[in-house]
Design a protein around this motif. Structure first.
Motif, PDB file in Angstrom:
ATOM      1  N   ARG A  64       0.831  -1.150  -0.028  1.00 51.65           N
ATOM      2  CA  ARG A  64       0.060   0.101   0.041  1.00 51.65           C
ATOM      3  C   ARG A  64       0.715   1.197   0.053  1.00 51.65           C
ATOM      4  NH1 ARG A  64      -4.495  -0.146   4.582  1.00 51.65           N
ATOM      5  NH2 ARG A  64      -5.367   1.471   3.155  1.00 51.65           N
ATOM      6  N   THR A  96      -3.767   6.594  -9.439  1.00 51.77           N
ATOM      7  CA  THR A  96      -4.876   5.955  -8.688  1.00 51.77           C
ATOM      8  C   THR A  96      -4.374   4.529  -8.456  1.00 51.77           C
ATOM      9  OG1 THR A  96      -7.308   5.463  -8.748  1.00 51.77           O
ATOM     10  CG2 THR A  96      -5.994   5.077 -10.684  1.00 51.77           C
ATOM     11  N   ARG A  97      -5.300   3.950  -7.649  1.00 46.67           N
ATOM     12  CA  ARG A  97      -5.244   2.413  -7.352  1.00 46.67           C
ATOM     13  C   ARG A  97      -6.500   1.697  -7.922  1.00 46.67           C
ATOM     14  NH1 ARG A  97      -1.030   0.331  -3.764  1.00 46.67           N
ATOM     15  NH2 ARG A  97      -0.493  -1.580  -4.748  1.00 46.67           N
ATOM     16  N   ARG A  98      -6.270   1.004  -8.851  1.00 46.60           N
ATOM     17  CA  ARG A  98      -7.457   0.375  -9.694  1.00 46.60           C
ATOM     18  C   ARG A  98      -7.816  -0.784  -8.556  1.00 46.60           C
ATOM     19  NH1 ARG A  98      -5.557  -1.300 -15.319  1.00 46.60           N
ATOM     20  NH2 ARG A  98      -5.057  -3.301 -14.226  1.00 46.60           N
ATOM     21  N   PRO A  99      -9.231  -1.098  -8.734  1.00 41.88           N
ATOM     22  CA  PRO A  99      -9.768  -2.016  -7.769  1.00 41.88           C
ATOM     23  C   PRO A  99      -9.180  -3.717  -7.699  1.00 41.88           C
ATOM     24  CG  PRO A  99     -11.800  -1.019  -8.936  1.00 41.88           C
ATOM     25  CD  PRO A  99     -10.246  -0.546  -9.853  1.00 41.88           C
ATOM     26  N   ASP A 100      -8.338  -3.704  -8.781  1.00 38.81           N
ATOM     27  CA  ASP A 100      -7.609  -5.193  -8.794  1.00 38.81           C
ATOM     28  C   ASP A 100      -6.220  -4.835  -8.167  1.00 38.81           C
ATOM     29  OD1 ASP A 100      -6.259  -3.557 -10.785  1.00 38.81           O
ATOM     30  OD2 ASP A 100      -6.457  -5.102 -12.225  1.00 38.81           O
ATOM     31  N   THR A 132      -9.541   8.874  -6.817  1.00 35.12           N
ATOM     32  CA  THR A 132     -10.303   7.539  -6.577  1.00 35.12           C
ATOM     33  C   THR A 132     -10.530   7.131  -8.133  1.00 35.12           C
ATOM     34  OG1 THR A 132     -12.347   8.630  -6.302  1.00 35.12           O
ATOM     35  CG2 THR A 132     -11.331   8.153  -4.288  1.00 35.12           C
ATOM     36  N   TRP A 133     -10.638   5.601  -8.158  1.00 37.42           N
ATOM     37  CA  TRP A 133     -10.822   5.286  -9.566  1.00 37.42           C
ATOM     38  C   TRP A 133     -12.003   5.413 -10.281  1.00 37.42           C
ATOM     39  CZ3 TRP A 133      -8.697   3.054 -13.527  1.00 37.42           C
ATOM     40  CH2 TRP A 133      -9.196   2.205 -14.189  1.00 37.42           C
ATOM     41  N   PRO A 134     -13.139   5.800  -9.497  1.00 36.83           N
ATOM     42  CA  PRO A 134     -14.248   6.213 -10.431  1.00 36.83           C
ATOM     43  C   PRO A 134     -14.228   7.277 -11.211  1.00 36.83           C
ATOM     44  CG  PRO A 134     -14.919   5.192  -8.341  1.00 36.83           C
ATOM     45  CD  PRO A 134     -13.409   5.373  -8.220  1.00 36.83           C
ATOM     46  N   ASP A 161     -11.214   7.178 -13.994  1.00 37.73           N
ATOM     47  CA  ASP A 161     -11.732   6.328 -15.005  1.00 37.73           C
ATOM     48  C   ASP A 161     -12.344   7.289 -16.192  1.00 37.73           C
ATOM     49  OD1 ASP A 161     -11.811   3.826 -16.356  1.00 37.73           O
ATOM     50  OD2 ASP A 161     -13.910   3.563 -15.653  1.00 37.73           O
TER      51      ASP A 161
END
Length: 227
Positions: free
Chosen positions: A80, A120-124, A101-103, A106
């Protein structure tokens, strides 16, 4: 204590006969389980909190034309990230990158190229930069080490104070107790484990300081958020 010594200490705490294990590899039966329990206990303890001893600062190199990364060349054990610390070391002025944040990230134009200004940090879990780097930019960041493991006989935990290494043994002792349906081992392991975790928290977790903060200093400058 090193990995082998931790395993031998677990055997003693569990009250098992013998003097082993003699190594952390090529074991079978109960000794194989002991080796596995110690390694698992260490992994679980590292995941519990952002321990200060797991902090690292690394400088890595981005790839021209590549925006997303599961790892960055030059930065090892990247876990992290302290989001306010990501810095472009190549561009003039060495600006810090903003986290998004990712949303919202994107929605940015993925075709734009240049010196990265946002990440960003993507959900994966992948790290994505914007704009897409148009050169091999050097990026510095502070982060928590991830993936540090005990593997060889002489490997040692990241925990600096060796007097606290038995926290790993006591966590592993609860695994042994569950396996052997030994309530006494579970109770003893949990009691000693939480006592030592409390001591670790006192030494290696950020303290809350009750003092005024300068008006021009952002709150996350004191306790940066991990992403």
């Amino acid at each position: 204590m090193n990995y082998l010594e931790l395993c031998q200490e677990l055997r003693r705490e569990a009250g098992l006969s013998g003097s082993g294990p003699s190594a952390v590899t090529a074991q079978s039966g109960m000794y194989e389980k002991i080796v596995g329990w110690v390694a698992e206990a260490y992994r679980e303890i590292l995941k519990m909190h952002p321990w200060q001893f797991a902090w690292a600062r690394g400088t890595g190199t981005l790839v021209d034309g590549t925006a997303d990364y599961t790892s960055i060349t030059g930065i090892t054990q990247l876990g992290r990230i302290y989001r306010t610390t990501v810095r472009d070391m190549t561009s003039t002025g060495q600006p810090y990158l903003s986290f998004m944040t990712w949303p919202y990230f994107d929605r940015l134009d993925a075709t734009e190229e240049g010196a990265p200004r946002i990440f960003t940090r993507r959900p994966d879990g992948a790290i994505v930069f914007w704009p897409t780097p148009d050169a091999a930019y050097s990026i510095r960041m502070d982060y928590q080490k991830d993936g540090h493991a005990l593997a060889g006989n002489t490997d040692t935990p990241l925990i600096p104070d060796t007097s606290l290494h038995k926290v790993i043994v006591y966590k592993a002792l609860t695994y042994y107790g569950l396996h052997d349906e030994n309530a006494s081992a579970i109770q003893h392991g949990e009691r000693q484990f939480w006592m030592l975790i409390g001591q670790m928290a006192d030494r290696y977790l950020p303290r809350l300081v009750a003092q005024p903060r300068p008006l021009d200093e952002p709150e996350d400058a004191i306790t940066p958020e991990l992403v």
